[in-house]
Structures are given as structure tokens and as C-alpha cells.
Write an enzyme that holds these catalytic residues in place. Structure first.
Site, PDB file in Angstrom:
ATOM      1  CG  HIS A  50       3.332  -4.343   9.932  1.00  0.00           C
ATOM      2  ND1 HIS A  50       3.581  -3.678   8.979  1.00  0.00           N
ATOM      3  CD2 HIS A  50       1.902  -4.409  10.170  1.00  0.00           C
ATOM      4  CE1 HIS A  50       2.215  -4.547   8.516  1.00  0.00           C
ATOM      5  NE2 HIS A  50       1.384  -4.892   9.326  1.00  0.00           N
ATOM      6  CG  HIS A  53       1.230  -0.582   7.535  1.00  0.00           C
ATOM      7  ND1 HIS A  53       0.579  -1.713   8.946  1.00  0.00           N
ATOM      8  CD2 HIS A  53      -0.505  -0.997   7.048  1.00  0.00           C
ATOM      9  CE1 HIS A  53      -0.181  -1.867   9.117  1.00  0.00           C
ATOM     10  NE2 HIS A  53      -1.162  -1.539   8.209  1.00  0.00           N
ATOM     11  CD  GLN A  77     -11.178  -4.039   6.056  1.00  0.00           C
ATOM     12  OE1 GLN A  77     -11.165  -3.092   5.827  1.00  0.00           O
ATOM     13  NE2 GLN A  77     -10.602  -4.880   5.930  1.00  0.00           N
ATOM     14  CD  GLN A 168       1.201 -10.014  -3.991  1.00  0.00           C
ATOM     15  OE1 GLN A 168       0.646  -9.276  -4.774  1.00  0.00           O
ATOM     16  NE2 GLN A 168       0.856 -10.782  -3.703  1.00  0.00           N
ATOM     17  CB  VAL A 196       7.891  -6.047   4.767  1.00  0.00           C
ATOM     18  CG1 VAL A 196       8.833  -5.641   5.866  1.00  0.00           C
ATOM     19  CG2 VAL A 196       8.051  -4.813   3.760  1.00  0.00           C
TER      20      VAL A 196
HETATM   21  O1  PAF Z   1      -5.695  -4.076   3.418  1.00  0.00           O
HETATM   22  C1  PAF Z   1      -5.578  -3.076   5.126  1.00  0.00           C
HETATM   23  O2  PAF Z   1      -5.357  -2.240   6.092  1.00  0.00           O
HETATM   24  C2  PAF Z   1      -7.040  -2.673   5.259  1.00  0.00           C
HETATM   25  O3  PAF Z   1      -8.309  -3.807   4.234  1.00  0.00           O
HETATM   26  C3  PAF Z   1      -7.841  -1.685   3.830  1.00  0.00           C
HETATM   27  C4  PAF Z   1      -7.441  -1.372   2.403  1.00  0.00           C
HETATM   28  C5  PAF Z   1      -7.878   0.121   4.699  1.00  0.00           C
HETATM   29  C6  PAF Z   1      -9.477  -1.340   4.010  1.00  0.00           C
HETATM   30  O4  PAF Z   1      -9.946  -1.001   5.117  1.00  0.00           O
END
Ligand code: PAF
Length: 303
Positions: A50, A53, A77, A168, A196
Site C-alpha cells: 500500500h 510501503h 512472527q 513508523q 501514511v
Molecule cells: O513490518 C513488516 O512487514 C514485517 O514485520 C517485516 C519487517 C517485513 C519482517 O517480516
């Protein structure tokens, strides 16, 4: 764009960015640029791009000779009850947008490429940084950040970037990564770019697609609450007044926050009042089918 024509060579193209799946392929593709001393910028993402990014990609494009975007939904994660299986994915669109943003290479490995059988190592930032806010064991838990720092450390080792770009919006993630880089002496500069927002204030997130229209309307209360927190904290020189104002905004939208907390923006230590250092006010809340996070940093007056 071909690898012999990085942007410094003034050849540009809007073709979809080229995706590489293998660690060795990526290293080989970057070797000439590295030999020539070109700067490499890395934008780590989990895809479903989006504007947030894209702002990171544009910053990388402006500042670096070579831009690498990673595209990897990192399973380590996600907790067992989180949204790994339904996390939104659209690689074709991501490659097109990355190409339009001038990305040179997309690193899009399969899970087994980054976590082969027998994978047994983790990178963990300890202490107050990963066990609070989202890292509280009652919430996502420290395991979430262990997954983030492990994959980001791997990406740093694979890509060898001069600069890496983060948003952020994930303020805690950014603080944790900064600490990891400092503590482990990764030779990379961390650049954190502003949140954003949609026109009405909602912070952009890939997870916003989970919001039904009525919840989408309620969700804007998070950014309203944070704006009220900053405004009231400044007006009354009181963090407590700011947090009260934020709670009122959330309650008016029938949102019960998972947390609404003020912490030192760098150390994430709790703060009782305005300290003369940047204060992070962070909120997380379930709104309909989406768990949303947002934050504001109250900079010291005159600072
Ligand atoms: O912020 C994210 O999209 C994820 O936590 C990252 C930094 C790509 C790590 O998988």
C-alpha cells in the site's frame, strides 16, 4: 530493468520488478553493484503493498543506487492464533507496483529457503523493548519480535544493505530493530519513515482489508484518539490529560483498546509525564475482524 543498468545508469522501466527466490541468486545478482561500491537500500515487506510501503520504496529509490525489496510473509512472527493463513497476498500486483516504484530486485523466497529443516537459531532483543505493548505475553508476546528480528537479521546478512527502511506505523518494531542493529553492530543505517494515513486519518495497513464498512468508519477513532492525546497533553502540559482524551475518543466509537500507553519513544520504558524526551503514545485495538495498531510521538516542545 536489468542488473547491468541500475538507476544510476539512467535506464528506467515500469516492467514488473524481477523476483528472485534463492539466497545465492540474490547475492550473485547484487555482487557487481557491491563490487562497484554502489549503495544498496533494502525495504523489507510482507507484501500486499500500500502507499505506506510505496513511501519506503520511494525513499530508498531517492537515496540509494540499488533498491531491493523483500517480499516474505514471515511465519515465525505470527502466533498460533494469528492470521498467517489468511494474511492478504498478491505477488503479481506487488511485483508490478515494485516495478513502478523503481525497485531493482525483489527477494521473494519460499519459507524453506529462509527456514530450512533443522533451523535452530533466533535473534532476540531482550528487556523492556519486546515484552511490553505488542510484546506483552497476554498480547502478541515477545515471540512476535523474536520472529521479526530473526528474519530481519537474516535479510541484513543476505542483502547487505547500506540503508534499511521501516515504517513508523510499527513504532515498537522500529525501536527493536534499531536496538538489534546497535547491539549486534550491523553495518546498516535504519531509516524510519512517517506513517501514511488515509484522508480521514486511518493509518494504512495491509490488515485494513479485514475491515467491514461499518468497522472501517469506527477504525478512524484510533487516529482521532492519538491526535486528541497529543493536543490535550500539550494544552495541559499533562500526559494524563492526553491519555484521558484518547480514551474518550475510543469509547465514543465503542472501541475497547488492548492497550493505550505512553512510553519513552526510544527505550519503551513507561513514563508518567512529559519527560523532555520524545514520548510514544501507542494504541492497539480489535475493530471488527482487524487488530489495528497506531501511534503518535509527542516531541518535546521546542525540540
Ligand atoms: O513490518 C513488516 O512487514 C514485517 O514485520 C517485516 C519487517 C517485513 C519482517 O517480516
Amino acid at each position: 530493468m536489468t542488473l547491468s543498468s541500475f538507476p544510476g545508469d539512467t535506464v528506467t522501466s515500469c516492467a514488473p520488478a524481477r523476483a528472485l527466490r534463492g539466497v545465492e541468486d540474490l547475492r550473485a545478482a547484487l555482487a557487481p553493484a557491491r563490487r562497484e561500491g554502489r549503495t544498496i537500500g533494502l525495504v523489507p515487506t510482507m507484501g500486499f503493498l500500500h502507499e505506506g510501503h510505496l513511501s519506503l520504496l520511494r525513499a530508498a529509490r531517492d537515496e540509494c543506487d540499488v533498491v531491493v525489496m523483500s517480499l516474505f510473509v514471515n511465519p515465525t512472527q505470527f502466533g498460533p492464533n494469528e492470521d498467517l493463513d489468511r494474511y492478504p497476498r498478491d505477488e503479481e500486483r506487488d511485483l508490478r507496483l515494485a516495478g513502478e516504484a523503481g525497485v531493482d530486485l525483489v527477494f521473494a523466497p519460499e519459507v524453506a529457503e529462509l527456514y530450512p529443516d533443522g533451523f535452530a537459531t533466533a535473534v532476540e532483543v531482550d528487556g523492556g523493548l519486546t515484552s511490553v505493548l505488542d510484546g506483552d505475553p497476554a498480547r502478541r508476546g515477545p515471540g512476535h519480535f523474536r520472529g521479526v528480528t530473526t528474519v530481519v537479521a537474516k535479510l541484513f546478512n543476505i542483502v547487505g544493505p547500506d540503508v534499511a527502511y521501516f515504517g513508523q506505523k510499527d513504532a515498537q518494531q522500529a525501536a527493536v530493530i534499531r536496538r538489534m542493529v546497535r547491539d549486534l553492530d550491523f553495518p546498516v543505517r535504519i531509516q524510519v519513515m512517517p506513517i501514511v494515513r488515509e484522508e480521514d486519518g486511518l493509518a494504512l495497513s495491509s490488515r485494513n482489508v479485514y475491515l467491514e464498512p461499518a468497522d472501517r468508519e469506527r477504525a478512524v477513532a484510533l487516529s482521532r484518539a492519538l491526535a486528541a492525546a497529543e493536543q490535550q497533553a500539550r494544552a495541559h502540559d499533562s500526559l494524563a490529560a492526553g491519555l484521558d482524551a484518547a480514551r474518550i475518543e475510543l469509547a465514543a466509537a465503542a472501541i475497547e483498546p488492548e492497550y493505550l500507553e505512553a512510553r519513552d519513544a526510544e527505550t519503551l520504558a513507561p513514563v508518567a509525564g512529559l519527560t523532555g524526551r520524545p514520548i510514544l503514545v501507542a494504541v492497539a485495538a480489535k475493530v471488527g475482524g482487524a487488530r489495528l495498531i497506531d501511534n503518535v510521538v509527542i516531541e518535546p516542545q521546542g525540540g
